[in-house]
Design a protein around this motif. Structure first.
Motif, PDB file in Angstrom:
ATOM      1  N   SER A   1     -12.061  17.153  -7.863  1.00  0.00           N
ATOM      2  CA  SER A   1     -12.489  15.792  -7.516  1.00  0.00           C
ATOM      3  C   SER A   1     -11.522  14.744  -8.036  1.00  0.00           C
ATOM      4  N   LEU A   2     -10.851  15.052  -9.088  1.00  0.00           N
ATOM      5  CA  LEU A   2      -9.874  14.122  -9.639  1.00  0.00           C
ATOM      6  C   LEU A   2      -8.477  14.353  -9.099  1.00  0.00           C
ATOM      7  N   SER A   3      -8.251  15.384  -8.309  1.00  0.00           N
ATOM      8  CA  SER A   3      -6.923  15.698  -7.786  1.00  0.00           C
ATOM      9  C   SER A   3      -6.531  14.709  -6.672  1.00  0.00           C
ATOM     10  N   PRO A   4      -5.254  14.287  -6.639  1.00  0.00           N
ATOM     11  CA  PRO A   4      -4.801  13.417  -5.529  1.00  0.00           C
ATOM     12  C   PRO A   4      -4.953  14.075  -4.172  1.00  0.00           C
ATOM     13  N   LEU A   5      -4.920  15.418  -4.138  1.00  0.00           N
ATOM     14  CA  LEU A   5      -5.070  16.106  -2.860  1.00  0.00           C
ATOM     15  C   LEU A   5      -6.432  15.856  -2.257  1.00  0.00           C
ATOM     16  N   ALA A   6      -7.449  15.787  -3.116  1.00  0.00           N
ATOM     17  CA  ALA A   6      -8.788  15.488  -2.621  1.00  0.00           C
ATOM     18  C   ALA A   6      -8.838  14.109  -1.999  1.00  0.00           C
ATOM     19  N   THR A   7      -8.127  13.190  -2.602  1.00  0.00           N
ATOM     20  CA  THR A   7      -8.067  11.832  -2.041  1.00  0.00           C
ATOM     21  C   THR A   7      -7.385  11.865  -0.676  1.00  0.00           C
ATOM     22  N   LEU A   8      -6.330  12.674  -0.594  1.00  0.00           N
ATOM     23  CA  LEU A   8      -5.617  12.773   0.691  1.00  0.00           C
ATOM     24  C   LEU A   8      -6.518  13.367   1.754  1.00  0.00           C
ATOM     25  N   ARG A   9      -7.409  14.329   1.346  1.00  0.00           N
ATOM     26  CA  ARG A   9      -8.287  14.948   2.327  1.00  0.00           C
ATOM     27  C   ARG A   9      -9.303  13.945   2.871  1.00  0.00           C
ATOM     28  N   ARG A  10      -9.540  12.918   2.116  1.00  0.00           N
ATOM     29  CA  ARG A  10     -10.490  11.928   2.607  1.00  0.00           C
ATOM     30  C   ARG A  10      -9.826  10.927   3.562  1.00  0.00           C
ATOM     31  N   GLY A  11      -8.543  11.139   3.892  1.00  0.00           N
ATOM     32  CA  GLY A  11      -7.871  10.294   4.880  1.00  0.00           C
ATOM     33  C   GLY A  11      -6.819   9.388   4.306  1.00  0.00           C
ATOM     34  N   TYR A  12      -6.620   9.473   3.020  1.00  0.00           N
ATOM     35  CA  TYR A  12      -5.589   8.644   2.427  1.00  0.00           C
ATOM     36  C   TYR A  12      -4.253   9.345   2.556  1.00  0.00           C
ATOM     37  N   ALA A  13      -3.139   8.569   2.372  1.00  0.00           N
ATOM     38  CA  ALA A  13      -1.782   9.104   2.443  1.00  0.00           C
ATOM     39  C   ALA A  13      -0.923   8.418   1.401  1.00  0.00           C
ATOM     40  N   VAL A  14       0.159   9.087   1.049  1.00  0.00           N
ATOM     41  CA  VAL A  14       1.095   8.568   0.048  1.00  0.00           C
ATOM     42  C   VAL A  14       2.420   8.318   0.755  1.00  0.00           C
ATOM     43  N   LEU A  15       2.885   7.082   0.659  1.00  0.00           N
ATOM     44  CA  LEU A  15       4.122   6.684   1.326  1.00  0.00           C
ATOM     45  C   LEU A  15       5.228   6.711   0.299  1.00  0.00           C
ATOM     46  N   GLN A  16       6.301   7.375   0.622  1.00  0.00           N
ATOM     47  CA  GLN A  16       7.437   7.515  -0.277  1.00  0.00           C
ATOM     48  C   GLN A  16       8.711   7.101   0.462  1.00  0.00           C
ATOM     49  N   THR A  17       9.611   6.546  -0.303  1.00  0.00           N
ATOM     50  CA  THR A  17      10.925   6.197   0.255  1.00  0.00           C
ATOM     51  C   THR A  17      11.764   7.448   0.345  1.00  0.00           C
ATOM     52  N   ALA A  18      13.008   7.243   0.846  1.00  0.00           N
ATOM     53  CA  ALA A  18      13.888   8.392   1.022  1.00  0.00           C
ATOM     54  C   ALA A  18      14.229   9.037  -0.306  1.00  0.00           C
ATOM     55  N   ASP A  19      14.267   8.245  -1.384  1.00  0.00           N
ATOM     56  CA  ASP A  19      14.596   8.843  -2.687  1.00  0.00           C
ATOM     57  C   ASP A  19      13.358   9.363  -3.402  1.00  0.00           C
ATOM     58  N   GLY A  20      12.216   9.362  -2.774  1.00  0.00           N
ATOM     59  CA  GLY A  20      11.000   9.921  -3.329  1.00  0.00           C
ATOM     60  C   GLY A  20      10.150   8.950  -4.113  1.00  0.00           C
ATOM     61  N   THR A  21      10.518   7.676  -4.086  1.00  0.00           N
ATOM     62  CA  THR A  21       9.735   6.695  -4.818  1.00  0.00           C
ATOM     63  C   THR A  21       8.469   6.394  -4.046  1.00  0.00           C
ATOM     64  N   VAL A  22       7.350   6.388  -4.733  1.00  0.00           N
ATOM     65  CA  VAL A  22       6.078   6.087  -4.094  1.00  0.00           C
ATOM     66  C   VAL A  22       6.013   4.597  -3.842  1.00  0.00           C
ATOM     67  N   VAL A  23       5.647   4.274  -2.640  1.00  0.00           N
ATOM     68  CA  VAL A  23       5.589   2.866  -2.239  1.00  0.00           C
ATOM     69  C   VAL A  23       4.230   2.323  -2.601  1.00  0.00           C
ATOM     70  N   THR A  24       4.234   1.302  -3.458  1.00  0.00           N
ATOM     71  CA  THR A  24       2.996   0.645  -3.853  1.00  0.00           C
ATOM     72  C   THR A  24       2.941  -0.795  -3.376  1.00  0.00           C
ATOM     73  N   GLU A  25       4.084  -1.319  -3.008  1.00  0.00           N
ATOM     74  CA  GLU A  25       4.147  -2.699  -2.522  1.00  0.00           C
ATOM     75  C   GLU A  25       4.966  -2.730  -1.245  1.00  0.00           C
ATOM     76  N   LEU A  26       4.692  -3.733  -0.482  1.00  0.00           N
ATOM     77  CA  LEU A  26       5.355  -3.862   0.806  1.00  0.00           C
ATOM     78  C   LEU A  26       6.834  -4.181   0.649  1.00  0.00           C
ATOM     79  N   ASP A  27       7.206  -4.809  -0.409  1.00  0.00           N
ATOM     80  CA  ASP A  27       8.595  -5.190  -0.623  1.00  0.00           C
ATOM     81  C   ASP A  27       9.491  -3.979  -0.842  1.00  0.00           C
ATOM     82  N   GLN A  28       8.914  -2.804  -1.109  1.00  0.00           N
ATOM     83  CA  GLN A  28       9.731  -1.624  -1.357  1.00  0.00           C
ATOM     84  C   GLN A  28      10.198  -0.961  -0.074  1.00  0.00           C
TER      85      GLN A  28
END
Length: 425
Positions: A353-380
């Protein structure tokens, strides 16, 4: 003067007693001969009381003397001594008793002989010849009995017959000797010493019948007493009868009242011994039977116990206990495993329940740049710049064509009244 009395004028008892006392008092001192029957010395009293007896008339009278006079006699006065006494007769009216107060005492005849024997006894006793610790025990069943007696005497016959009647297998070694007279003491000494040198002789008996004091005098000889004291074989004295007491009786290891008594003492009675053996055998048999019965009862009790009646019973009981313990251990282990599995499942569920994968299964996604940085703001992110979208079951490679900024409660520092800004790419 004679008292004048009549039936009408009788004299009282005290008057008669006083008259008798007066008559006796006028008699004066007299010399009296008699035999001393008894001597009494009372502690703390200066007077010695004796009984003077006349053997012919069977008459006795009380004789008194001072302790000084009695102690000064040499040899000492002993019972049975014959004496001549110079004494003053006295009569005591209050008690009605007649007595003699001795002023001088002389021993005569047999009395002097007894006095010498008494002095010899005291001297030998002082040397320790009569000490009780020197007495040797008689053997229970002697192999050979040495007998010193007169040839053909009644004492020899009594000893042999009584001893053989009591124990038929007894053996004797008889040595004859004179039992009275001048040759008596030397011959008895030689016979005792010869029997003492014989290694087969276990006990020596010196036997003689009764007799007068003069006849028994050799058995109080000092040489005989010392010879008996020096031998190594136990000696039994059977001299005279019960009242006779020569010095040999004192030095011997056992004093027999008569020759017959000596025969009874030196050998056991075969009838009594057989009876004793039978009694001991019966008693031993009863003790053994009781012991065996007790041990058999104990053995039966042991055999009747379940463990002895069926030895497998204990194994079965222990087997049941082992099986019960094994089942209990299994149940306990299963219970613990179940609890541990539940705990693991619970922890896994919490972890999932605390795993990020569970969050992804609920329809969420993680956006990463080409260098693997997780995008948290639009300016990235820039338009036409490749990005990677991480979903539950994979990644999506995309290129943004347009960026849109949204205003929400999550950014309170933003102006919420502004309209969404669009950027064309």
């Amino acid at each position: 003067m004679a008292l004048e009395t009549s039936p009408e004028q009788p004299a009282p008892v005290r008057q008669i007693a006083n008259a008798v006392a007066g008559w006796i008092d006028r008699l004066g001192a007299v010399w009296v001969e008699g035999q001393v029957a008894q001597v009494s010395r009372r502690p703390g009293v200066s007077t010695v009381f004796m009984t003077l007896r006349d053997g012919v008339a069977d008459l006795s009278v009380t004789l008194t003397c001072s302790r000084t006079l009695f102690d000064g006699l040499n040899p000492p006065l002993v019972e049975g001594a014959s004496v001549v006494v110079h004494a003053k007769p006295s009569y005591y009216p209050n008690r009605g008793t007649f007595s003699l107060y001795a002023r001088e005492i002389r021993m005569v005849g047999l009395g002097e002989l007894l006095a010498r024997l008494e002095r010899r006894r005291q001297l030998l006793a002082a040397e320790g010849l009569f000490a009780s610790e020197l007495k040797r025990p008689l053997p229970f069943l002697p192999g050979v009995v040495g007998l010193v007696t007169a040839p053909g005497s009644a004492a020899e016959r009594d000893v042999l017959e009584v001893a053989r009647r009591r124990w038929p297998a007894v053996r004797f070694r008889v040595v004859h000797a004179a039992m009275q007279g001048q040759r008596c003491a030397p011959e008895v000494i030689e016979a005792v010493e010869r029997l003492d040198r014989d290694p087969e002789v276990d006990v020596v008996v010196v036997a003689r019948g009764g007799g007068s004091v003069e006849d028994l005098l050799p058995f109080s000889d000092e040489g005989l007493v010392r010879a008996v004291h020096a031998v190594r074989t136990p000696v039994v004295s059977a001299i005279g009868h019960e009242p006779d007491s020569p010095l040999l009786d004192l030095v011997a290891d056992w004093r027999a009242a008569t020759p017959t008594d000596a025969a009874k003492r030196i050998v056991p009675d075969v009838t009594e011994e057989r009876r004793g053996v039978a009694h001991a055998r019966d008693r031993a048999r009863r003790v053994l039977e009781h012991f065996l019965a007790r041990e058999q009862a104990g053995l039966d009790a042991l055999r009747s116990r379940p463990a002895m009646a069926d030895p497998r019973h204990l194994l079965a009981v222990r087997g049941d206990e082992v099986a019960a313990l094994r089942d209990r251990a299994r149940r306990t282990l299963r219970h613990r495993l179940d609890r541990a599995a539940d705990d693991v499942e619970h922890r896994r569920a919490r972890a999932e329940s605390l795993s990020p994968l569970a969050t992804l299964r609920r329809g969420y996604a993680v956006l990463q740049t080409a260098d693997g940085t997780v995008v948290t703001e639009l300016d990235q992110v820039s338009v036409d710049e490749p990005v990677t979208v991480r979903v539950a079951d994979g990644r999506v490679h995309a290129t943004p064509t347009r960026l849109e900024r949204l205003e929400s409660d999550l950014t309170p520092d933003r102006d919420t009244d502004r309209e969404p800004e669009e950027t064309d790419g």
